[in-house]
Design an enzyme around this catalytic site. Sequence first.
Site, PDB file in Angstrom:
ATOM      1  N   PRO A  13      26.625  -9.683 -53.545  1.00  0.00           N
ATOM      2  CA  PRO A  13      27.101 -11.060 -53.667  1.00  0.00           C
ATOM      3  C   PRO A  13      27.630 -11.660 -52.363  1.00  0.00           C
ATOM      4  CG  PRO A  13      28.575  -9.535 -54.792  1.00  0.00           C
ATOM      5  CD  PRO A  13      27.345  -8.767 -54.435  1.00  0.00           C
ATOM      6  N   ASN A  14      27.307 -12.920 -52.196  1.00  0.00           N
ATOM      7  CA  ASN A  14      27.773 -13.759 -51.079  1.00  0.00           C
ATOM      8  C   ASN A  14      27.114 -13.451 -49.742  1.00  0.00           C
ATOM      9  OD1 ASN A  14      29.682 -15.278 -52.664  1.00  0.00           O
ATOM     10  ND2 ASN A  14      30.919 -13.410 -52.744  1.00  0.00           N
ATOM     11  N   ARG A  21      29.647 -17.550 -43.329  1.00  0.00           N
ATOM     12  CA  ARG A  21      30.756 -17.000 -44.107  1.00  0.00           C
ATOM     13  C   ARG A  21      31.646 -16.169 -43.182  1.00  0.00           C
ATOM     14  NH1 ARG A  21      30.166 -11.702 -47.923  1.00  0.00           N
ATOM     15  NH2 ARG A  21      32.317 -11.684 -48.639  1.00  0.00           N
ATOM     16  N   TYR A  26      32.175 -11.379 -40.264  1.00  0.00           N
ATOM     17  CA  TYR A  26      30.808 -10.954 -40.579  1.00  0.00           C
ATOM     18  C   TYR A  26      29.774 -11.352 -39.518  1.00  0.00           C
ATOM     19  CZ  TYR A  26      32.908 -10.043 -45.100  1.00  0.00           C
ATOM     20  OH  TYR A  26      33.718  -9.557 -46.105  1.00  0.00           O
ATOM     21  N   ASN A  77      23.944  -2.925 -49.329  1.00  0.00           N
ATOM     22  CA  ASN A  77      25.271  -3.451 -49.040  1.00  0.00           C
ATOM     23  C   ASN A  77      25.754  -4.056 -50.354  1.00  0.00           C
ATOM     24  OD1 ASN A  77      27.584  -4.719 -48.347  1.00  0.00           O
ATOM     25  ND2 ASN A  77      26.779  -5.764 -46.534  1.00  0.00           N
ATOM     26  N   ALA A  80      31.166  -7.159 -52.337  1.00  0.00           N
ATOM     27  CA  ALA A  80      32.432  -7.001 -53.077  1.00  0.00           C
ATOM     28  C   ALA A  80      32.322  -5.967 -54.200  1.00  0.00           C
ATOM     29  CB  ALA A  80      32.862  -8.349 -53.643  1.00  0.00           C
ATOM     30  N   HIS A  83      33.759  -2.273 -54.199  1.00  0.00           N
ATOM     31  CA  HIS A  83      35.131  -1.896 -54.530  1.00  0.00           C
ATOM     32  C   HIS A  83      35.427  -1.978 -56.028  1.00  0.00           C
ATOM     33  CE1 HIS A  83      35.122  -2.684 -50.272  1.00  0.00           C
ATOM     34  NE2 HIS A  83      34.876  -3.963 -50.481  1.00  0.00           N
ATOM     35  N   ASP A  90      27.221   4.025 -61.056  1.00  0.00           N
ATOM     36  CA  ASP A  90      26.518   4.886 -62.016  1.00  0.00           C
ATOM     37  C   ASP A  90      25.003   4.735 -61.891  1.00  0.00           C
ATOM     38  OD1 ASP A  90      28.938   5.785 -62.908  1.00  0.00           O
ATOM     39  OD2 ASP A  90      28.870   4.768 -64.864  1.00  0.00           O
ATOM     40  N   GLU A 101      24.693   3.347 -47.812  1.00  0.00           N
ATOM     41  CA  GLU A 101      25.558   2.185 -48.038  1.00  0.00           C
ATOM     42  C   GLU A 101      25.883   1.574 -46.681  1.00  0.00           C
ATOM     43  OE1 GLU A 101      29.231   3.501 -49.779  1.00  0.00           O
ATOM     44  OE2 GLU A 101      30.236   1.584 -49.427  1.00  0.00           O
ATOM     45  N   HIS A 103      27.850  -1.697 -44.468  1.00  0.00           N
ATOM     46  CA  HIS A 103      28.773  -2.829 -44.425  1.00  0.00           C
ATOM     47  C   HIS A 103      28.783  -3.403 -43.027  1.00  0.00           C
ATOM     48  CE1 HIS A 103      30.297  -1.847 -48.364  1.00  0.00           C
ATOM     49  NE2 HIS A 103      30.309  -0.587 -47.977  1.00  0.00           N
ATOM     50  N   LEU A 104      28.810  -4.725 -42.956  1.00  0.00           N
ATOM     51  CA  LEU A 104      28.917  -5.370 -41.645  1.00  0.00           C
ATOM     52  C   LEU A 104      30.277  -5.073 -41.024  1.00  0.00           C
ATOM     53  CD1 LEU A 104      27.559  -8.223 -43.541  1.00  0.00           C
ATOM     54  CD2 LEU A 104      26.543  -7.953 -41.287  1.00  0.00           C
ATOM     55  N   SER A 105      31.322  -5.250 -41.833  1.00  0.00           N
ATOM     56  CA  SER A 105      32.682  -5.026 -41.328  1.00  0.00           C
ATOM     57  C   SER A 105      33.074  -3.566 -41.548  1.00  0.00           C
ATOM     58  CB  SER A 105      33.664  -5.950 -42.079  1.00  0.00           C
ATOM     59  OG  SER A 105      33.664  -5.641 -43.463  1.00  0.00           O
ATOM     60  N   ARG A 110      40.281  -2.782 -43.137  1.00  0.00           N
ATOM     61  CA  ARG A 110      40.588  -4.089 -43.712  1.00  0.00           C
ATOM     62  C   ARG A 110      41.642  -3.970 -44.819  1.00  0.00           C
ATOM     63  NH1 ARG A 110      35.418  -7.464 -44.902  1.00  0.00           N
ATOM     64  NH2 ARG A 110      37.051  -9.044 -45.054  1.00  0.00           N
ATOM     65  N   ARG A 114      39.787  -3.152 -50.000  1.00  0.00           N
ATOM     66  CA  ARG A 114      38.423  -2.932 -49.484  1.00  0.00           C
ATOM     67  C   ARG A 114      38.233  -1.516 -48.966  1.00  0.00           C
ATOM     68  NH1 ARG A 114      36.182  -8.151 -49.099  1.00  0.00           N
ATOM     69  NH2 ARG A 114      37.783  -9.678 -48.632  1.00  0.00           N
TER      70      ARG A 114
HETATM   71  C1  DQA Z   1      31.097  -6.194 -46.987  1.00  0.00           C
HETATM   72  C2  DQA Z   1      32.563  -5.816 -47.151  1.00  0.00           C
HETATM   73  C3  DQA Z   1      33.076  -6.180 -48.539  1.00  0.00           C
HETATM   74  O1  DQA Z   1      34.451  -5.847 -48.667  1.00  0.00           O
HETATM   75  C4  DQA Z   1      32.923  -7.649 -48.788  1.00  0.00           C
HETATM   76  O2  DQA Z   1      33.313  -7.980 -50.102  1.00  0.00           O
HETATM   77  C5  DQA Z   1      31.569  -8.159 -48.489  1.00  0.00           C
HETATM   78  C6  DQA Z   1      30.846  -7.655 -47.330  1.00  0.00           C
HETATM   79  C7  DQA Z   1      30.604  -5.977 -45.542  1.00  0.00           C
HETATM   80  O3  DQA Z   1      29.383  -5.966 -45.355  1.00  0.00           O
HETATM   81  O4  DQA Z   1      31.403  -5.856 -44.609  1.00  0.00           O
HETATM   82  O5  DQA Z   1      31.064  -9.066 -49.159  1.00  0.00           O
HETATM   83  O6  DQA Z   1      30.320  -5.367 -47.833  1.00  0.00           O
END
Ligand code: DQA
Length: 153
Positions: A13-14, A21, A26, A77, A80, A83, A90, A101, A103-105, A110, A114
């Site tokens: 998501p997002n 964003r 990010y 990725n 959100a 978490h 599952d 897995e 993650h950008l950040s 953080r 997170r």
């Molecule tokens: C994220 C980190 C998550 O905590 C956050 O909700 C995201 C992006 C990252 O790529 O850093 O949407 O997965």
Amino acid sequence: MKSPKKILVIHGPNLHLLGRRNPSVYGRTTLNAVNQALRQRAKELKVTLTILQSNHEGEIVDAIGASHSRYDGILINPAAYTHTSVAIRDALESAALPAVEVHLSNIHARESFRQQSLMAPVVSGQVSGFGAHSYLLGLEALHGLLTNSGHKR
Ligand code: DQA
């Protein structure tokens, strides 16, 4: 000739908002640019990618649930849902495919909510904190798992 390895790439998501964003967290790279870079690297590695972005937990669960016979590995990725989603966790566990897995950040640096990934125990490994480059590192890592025989998971 061996058929190319097939990788399912999932953006949670997002992530469609990448580029505008929270750029300080990010970066300014758009999702399109991330996907282009992934496709370019995939070509070089001779793997094929199917890319999905979804804001819906159930859609992500369905895609992972259908992945076992269709793909050799998963690059995800979960955003959100990392978490919060026992359902995605599952699904990954049930798919029993090598999964990385990304993650950008750096989620570990953080907010405390997170810092826990529900996915971490069921994936092969995690790349976190390198901006858009995390995806390329993740793809390389997954490619390594798929081509170095003997690695379980
Ligand atoms: C994220 C980190 C998550 O905590 C956050 O909700 C995201 C992006 C990252 O790529 O850093 O949407 O997965």
